[in-house]
Every structure is written in C-alpha cells, then in structure tokens.
Write a protein that holds these residues in place. Sequence first.
Motif, mmCIF file in Angstrom:
data_model
loop_
_atom_site.group_PDB
_atom_site.id
_atom_site.type_symbol
_atom_site.label_atom_id
_atom_site.label_comp_id
_atom_site.label_asym_id
_atom_site.label_seq_id
_atom_site.Cartn_x
_atom_site.Cartn_y
_atom_site.Cartn_z
ATOM 1 N N VAL A 265 0.870 -1.180 0.000
ATOM 2 C CA VAL A 265 0.000 0.000 0.000
ATOM 3 C C VAL A 265 0.906 1.230 0.000
ATOM 4 O O VAL A 265 2.020 1.188 0.525
ATOM 5 N N PRO A 266 0.439 2.329 -0.638
ATOM 6 C CA PRO A 266 1.274 3.540 -0.672
ATOM 7 C C PRO A 266 1.493 4.080 0.743
ATOM 8 O O PRO A 266 0.596 4.007 1.590
ATOM 9 N N LEU A 267 2.703 4.609 0.954
ATOM 10 C CA LEU A 267 3.040 5.125 2.286
ATOM 11 C C LEU A 267 2.956 6.648 2.332
ATOM 12 O O LEU A 267 3.201 7.324 1.330
ATOM 13 N N GLN A 268 2.628 7.164 3.520
ATOM 14 C CA GLN A 268 2.732 8.601 3.757
ATOM 15 C C GLN A 268 4.173 9.037 3.501
ATOM 16 O O GLN A 268 5.106 8.270 3.740
ATOM 17 N N PRO A 269 4.364 10.293 3.043
ATOM 18 C CA PRO A 269 5.734 10.760 2.728
ATOM 19 C C PRO A 269 6.742 10.531 3.863
ATOM 20 O O PRO A 269 7.891 10.190 3.595
ATOM 21 N N TYR A 270 6.330 10.704 5.117
ATOM 22 C CA TYR A 270 7.311 10.568 6.205
ATOM 23 C C TYR A 270 7.782 9.136 6.382
ATOM 24 O O TYR A 270 8.793 8.885 7.048
ATOM 25 N N LEU A 271 7.082 8.158 5.799
ATOM 26 C CA LEU A 271 7.482 6.752 5.890
ATOM 27 C C LEU A 271 7.995 6.202 4.560
ATOM 28 O O LEU A 271 8.485 5.072 4.503
ATOM 29 N N ASP A 272 7.875 6.988 3.498
ATOM 30 C CA ASP A 272 8.206 6.496 2.166
ATOM 31 C C ASP A 272 9.715 6.466 1.976
ATOM 32 O O ASP A 272 10.352 7.512 1.871
ATOM 33 N N ASP A 273 10.282 5.272 1.875
ATOM 34 C CA ASP A 273 11.740 5.142 1.751
ATOM 35 C C ASP A 273 12.149 4.646 0.369
ATOM 36 O O ASP A 273 13.267 4.164 0.189
ATOM 37 N N GLU A 274 11.243 4.797 -0.605
ATOM 38 C CA GLU A 274 11.566 4.250 -1.915
ATOM 39 C C GLU A 274 12.735 4.982 -2.567
ATOM 40 O O GLU A 274 13.526 4.385 -3.282
ATOM 41 N N LYS A 275 12.854 6.271 -2.298
ATOM 42 C CA LYS A 275 13.920 7.044 -2.961
ATOM 43 C C LYS A 275 15.115 7.286 -2.043
ATOM 44 O O LYS A 275 16.005 8.075 -2.364
ATOM 45 N N THR A 276 15.150 6.644 -0.886
ATOM 46 C CA THR A 276 16.287 6.821 0.020
ATOM 47 C C THR A 276 17.010 5.483 0.144
ATOM 48 O O THR A 276 16.425 4.436 -0.098
ATOM 49 N N PRO A 277 18.303 5.512 0.520
ATOM 50 C CA PRO A 277 19.018 4.240 0.682
ATOM 51 C C PRO A 277 18.291 3.343 1.698
ATOM 52 O O PRO A 277 17.818 3.815 2.723
ATOM 53 N N SER A 278 18.207 2.078 1.376
ATOM 54 C CA SER A 278 17.406 1.154 2.189
ATOM 55 C C SER A 278 18.040 0.860 3.542
ATOM 56 O O SER A 278 19.257 0.737 3.655
ATOM 57 N N TRP A 279 17.184 0.698 4.539
ATOM 58 C CA TRP A 279 17.644 0.240 5.847
ATOM 59 C C TRP A 279 17.057 -1.121 6.218
ATOM 60 O O TRP A 279 16.975 -1.464 7.391
ATOM 61 N N GLY A 280 16.603 -1.877 5.197
ATOM 62 C CA GLY A 280 16.404 -3.299 5.454
ATOM 63 C C GLY A 280 17.754 -3.888 5.835
ATOM 64 O O GLY A 280 18.795 -3.392 5.385
ATOM 65 N N LEU A 281 17.778 -4.910 6.690
ATOM 66 C CA LEU A 281 19.044 -5.474 7.167
ATOM 67 C C LEU A 281 19.020 -6.996 7.047
ATOM 68 O O LEU A 281 18.091 -7.659 7.523
#
Lengths: 392, 392
Positions: A265-281
């Motif tokens: 589902v689309p995320l609010q801008p403050y949670l949207d990490d599509e254009k930032t380096p990922s912090w999945g680990l």
Amino acid sequence: MSWLDVPVDHPFGPATLPYGVFSTAADPHPRVGVAIGHQIIDLPAAVRRLAPGLASAVAGPSLNALLAAGPAVWAEVRAQLTTWVTEEVYRDLLGGHLVAAGDAVMHLPFTVADYVDFYASEQHATNLGRILRPGQEPLTANWKHLPIGYHGRAGTVVVSGTDIVRPSGQRPLFGPSQRLDIEAELGFVVGVPSTLGQPVPLTSFDQHVFGVCLVNDWSARDIQAFEYVPLGPFLGKSFATSISPWIVPLAALDHARVAPPERTVPLQPYLDDEKTPSWGLDVHLEVRLNGHVISTPSFDTMYWTGAQMMAHLTVNGASLRTGDLYASGTISGGSPGSLIELSWNGQEPLLLPDGSARAFLEDGDEVVISATAPGAGGATIGLGEVRGRVVG
Amino acid sequence: MSWLDVPVDHPFGPATLPYGVFSTAADPHPRVGVAIGHQIIDLPAAVRRLAPGLASAVAGPSLNALLAAGPAVWAEVRAQLTTWVTEEVYRDLLGGHLVAAGDAVMHLPFTVADYVDFYASEQHATNLGRILRPGQEPLTANWKHLPIGYHGRAGTVVVSGTDIVRPSGQRPLFGPSQRLDIEAELGFVVGVPSTLGQPVPLTSFDQHVFGVCLVNDWSARDIQAFEYVPLGPFLGKSFATSISPWIVPLAALDHARVAPPERTVPLQPYLDDEKTPSWGLDVHLEVRLNGHVISTPSFDTMYWTGAQMMAHLTVNGASLRTGDLYASGTISGGSPGSLIELSWNGQEPLLLPDGSARAFLEDGDEVVISATAPGAGGATIGLGEVRGRVVG
C-alpha cells in the motif's frame, strides 16, 4: 586479518568491533570495552594511551557518553579501533589493554531512557491474527499504513544472562504464568537526542541511531490475554526484557543493508523510503532452547525498517533521548520468533531432540538468541547473543 | 499560622510544604525549593545552615536524591520544615533563604524513570466505552478485576508552562490532530526502588511512594483512534504529558484519606484493601479552559487507589525505580476530566462564557488544572496547578 589472530569470518572479527560494558575481578569498575575475537579491549585505558582526545567519549560506567557524542566521534573511535587491531605496530601498544572475554562480567551497556516495542513483522502479525482472531482478516486495518508500536518498561530491561523470574498475574485466575514465551527481536539504540516538537526524518536515521542489539521480549501470554483490551500489553511484558551485551554500530552493518519487502500500500511521505538508501538489514537469527535450534528467523523479511520506526516514533513531535531503545517486534519471517507461533498457540508442542516437548517455557529452560550479518569481503558481523534462563 | 503570615487555609500554607525545583535570575542553578505562601524556601541553602546532616538528601538539580532517601529522611525533612515555618525564632535564620515565587522559574522536578498511565475512573472508562463502543457493555470484562494501565513516554513528560505543539499523524489522513484533548489526572511519584522479581504489597505504598502531582495527559483522539488496535495508545499520547511543578508529599494528605467507592466484584488478595487503611484521596480538581471553569472532578470517586496501582504494577515482579511516575488516568467522577466526554465525542460542543464553543482544543487555548485537599484543623492542602497552551 588482525595481528590478534582473529580471522575475518569470526563473528567478532576486525569488521565488527561492538561496544559493551564489562568489569573484571582485578578491576571491578564497569567500563567500556570492545570485543575482538575472544578478547575485550579496555577502551578507556587504550584511549588514554593512544587517542587521549577521545577520552571523554568513552568514559564512565556505560556507553551513554559515546552514544551522545554523535556520528563524527563514532566514526573517529571506530577508525582508531580498526587501525589498532589491524596494524602490527599496535601489538605492543594495545597488548596491555586486552582482557580475556572469559574473565569479564558483562553489564547493561547503557542506561535505557524510553523502551518502545514495534510489531513490524508481517509474518508475526499475521500468525498472531490467525491464532487470536480466527476467521477474521489477520492484519488490522492500520498495519500496512504505519509501524504499530507501544511503550514498554525501560526499568526492567536486563542484560543477557540475567535469570528471568516467572511472573504471576491474573490469567484470569491468579498464579504463575502457564504460557511464558519468548520474542526474538532486533533492538535499535538511540545516541543523539532530538528536539521536542520536531519530527526526525527517516533520512536522519544514522545521525541519531548508534547501533543494534538483540532483544528477547519475554511475554506471559495468559496475563497479556486478560489485560490487554483496550490499552495494550502491560504486565504480560513488563517483568523483564533481555538485551545482548554487545551493541553493534550501524557502520558495521553497511554491507548488510538490503531493500525491504515490497510495500503493497502507498506510504505517507514521512514513511516512504523508496527514494532513500534502504535500511532493510540482512541479519540472520538463531533461537536455541536448551541448546537445540528451534528457529532461524531473518530480519530482511521485516516490512518496516529501523529508519521508518524512528520516523514514526517522532512524527508527532515526540523527542528522542540518548539511550532510547526501540525494538522491532518478533521477527517471524523465515521461521517464527516466538513459541506461541512455533507451537501454534500450544496446540502443536515442539518436540526437542532430547525427547521433551514444549508448548511454552518450563522452569529451568534456557533460551539463547544469536545473530550474524554479512560484512565486506566475506567478513561475518556477529551480534553476539542474548541469553536467559527461567526460574520459578 | 506561620510567622510568614501565610494563613492555614492558604493552599501552600504550613500544612502543605510541597517540593519543587526552581532557579532565579540571580542564581540560575536549578535547586530544590519548598513553597510556602507566595515564597519559596531555598532548601539546600536553608539546610546547610539549619540542618547540615540533611544536605545530601536535598542536593542536586532535581528531587531525585530526596526521593531515593526514603521515608525516615522524608519525615525528618518535613519535621524540620514545619518547625522553621511555624516557630518565630526561625524568622531571621530562614529569612535570607526565601525567594519570591514570582521571581522563580520552575523546572521538571525529577528525572522521570518510567511513566505509566492507568485508567482507574469507572466514570471515565464507562463514558469512553459508551462513546467508542455504543451498544456494547461499556466496561471491558477485566476492568473491575485489575487496574488497567499501559506505559507512556517518560522522555516527553514536561513541566507545567511548557507549550504543547499540536501533533501531526495519521488520522488516518495525515495532518495536524483535529481532536486534541486533555486528561485531568493525579500522578504518583516513586521514591524508593524495589527489587526485580519481588512484588511490592499494597501495604508498602507509603514506603515507596513519595507524593503526588497533577498530570495533564494531552491526547490526540484522532491519531489514537487509528493506531491503538491491537497494542494500545502510542503517538496519540506520546507527544507531551504535563505535570505540576510542586510534588505534595503523602504526609500532607493524611487528612484527605477516605475509603474508595464500594467494590462490586471480589478482588484478588494482592489488590484487596478492605482490611488495610484506605488510600482513597479526597482531592478536588478544577479544570479551566482559557480562564473558564469547565469541570470539577473529584479523586475520591476513583475505583482504584494509588496503593492498588502500585501493587498491580509490581505483582509480576516488575521493579520500581526512583523517579517512576504513574498517573491515575482521567478523573471523571463528579464531572468529566476530558473534552471527549464533556463534548460527548464532539457532538455537543461546550459553550464558553466568552461566546465561543469547543469540541476539542484550538491553537492558543490554555488549559489549567488545579486541585486542593482537606488538611488537619481546617487547613487547605494545595496541589498547585499544571498549565499548558496549545501552539500550532
């Protein structure tokens, strides 16, 4: 490879360099240490000799000064440590400040300010939904819109090795919990505080968060079941939360960063990490019960990242403090990180190789959660372990 | 009557003697003070001169040392203070250590360890049940069996007078809360810590709890409504919690102790206070919005006492720390302590004497909660006030 003869694929090799607080019989003052192989660098002593300008950042009986010092100092301390353990010239200079890990007592590594627990694994939330609300949609309507979380008890966060006293409570009959469980989680340790009233963007994650630890969020399912409507978990969780003694800095996890699962589902801008380096680990956990591996969850399955949790935690203006700890919630992707899932609410007890069966924990049971992540050039980054034994 | 010309029925007369932390332009170091009338006794300075043996208990920039010192020291400090303010011979000795309250800046009086919020008013829980779950039984099945509570954010507890920044969040549309509310509560301040794994009996209440303050637990009802299933309130509450600057010791409330309302279901032994002295408290609150009194709740209507809350909080073995704060939850007996009740979920806005109407708070609104309790011989015990203004 280090002159310390620690191979690069050792969990506490020269690419990990985690921070903890230790003492020894010879010097019972708790102080900051860095694990390297089976040894611990007495950091204040080493710094006094080799980098006196950093002395105040590593002073005191906890990591709090280092946490508060901020990213530039974190980088400088790590750069110094890397030089010391890899360059042969430091053999004599550092040698006098090494302690055998077996001779050390580990302490709670930092003073916990606020403790928050999230619920960020889609697999865990789905499993619990199916178990507790059969026939209904397993995920609540809010789940994919925000990382659900709640505050836990900071004062009962204990270091690995602390015995866990079985809690009593209303189940609803009063008595010792009969459904004592574990939750295998990753914890994020906040270093740099933020200002009340000002949200912290998710791109500032590594400006505020120092590193990670392992968390076992012990849970009394029967106490929790009776108390938790409408205000959430309380006594079912507050009796003890164990953390690993070694805090692994984010810098050691650079090569473990991966994209989180696709968001549906689309995320609010403050949670949207599509254009930032990922912090999945890409952190792999192993859960052992009385020595037997019962689960191997992977953090790379988590729907929400640590950066998103921080952004959510502060979007209402709530401030961060040095020593805040927020945990991911049970990691159940790959395999489940709790007994209520592994035994499907106790209906399918686990059979252990020693012939015993477990739905929930019995007195004397010992649970050890450990984890590793990939480092550069084939290195293994170890998160150490969090250990606890149930006493009646 | 005191030589300070403070009448016995003054809220901060010689029977109250509350503790706070203040500074002045002349001496900007925060230090412990005691309110008497419109003046503040500079306690460290007075103690150095008049009772040097107590110096360590009142040292430092917070009440924490005094809180940790325990009941014998609490009694000794209060006995000294009572002597100083009532015996004429101390006029000259104490005179040099008095500061006009108007010249003082008040600070957060103690470092908050863990913050817990209960839900102990039957009237409040019933009102919210009717508003949020119409057609169902208003009280949940557990409500009369245990004091429901949850952990809040200790790091965002602020002192009275701090502006409250309107929080943003998912309502579920993202934006500034449109349903910003207050909750008028009484807070209990823990002094003496307890041991992990050992429940604290309710009869030990006054061995651990130092005193009380007023609490405004600001709440964003729209943010809370979307987030709170299944783990309880989080961002809807964590942006700010205001407390009064003056902590009134339990000793000042001796004459305010009353029996709590009759319990309609049998209690577990750890909560059963029928055979112990009652800790119901005859505390009368007044809630003002922009100067207009909008509610006058009474704490003596609370179903659960502060002693029962403490016993419940620890029955699972969770430990207490110096500086723990636990609040009662909204006090709605007599009249409701929140706008969501007063305006019945916004459907019946309050008409203020200035001609304006309020369902929830608007930017610029100021809320002041004050309280008094009866003392011995016609004395009034004042709890002071907790004040906050909403900024956009």
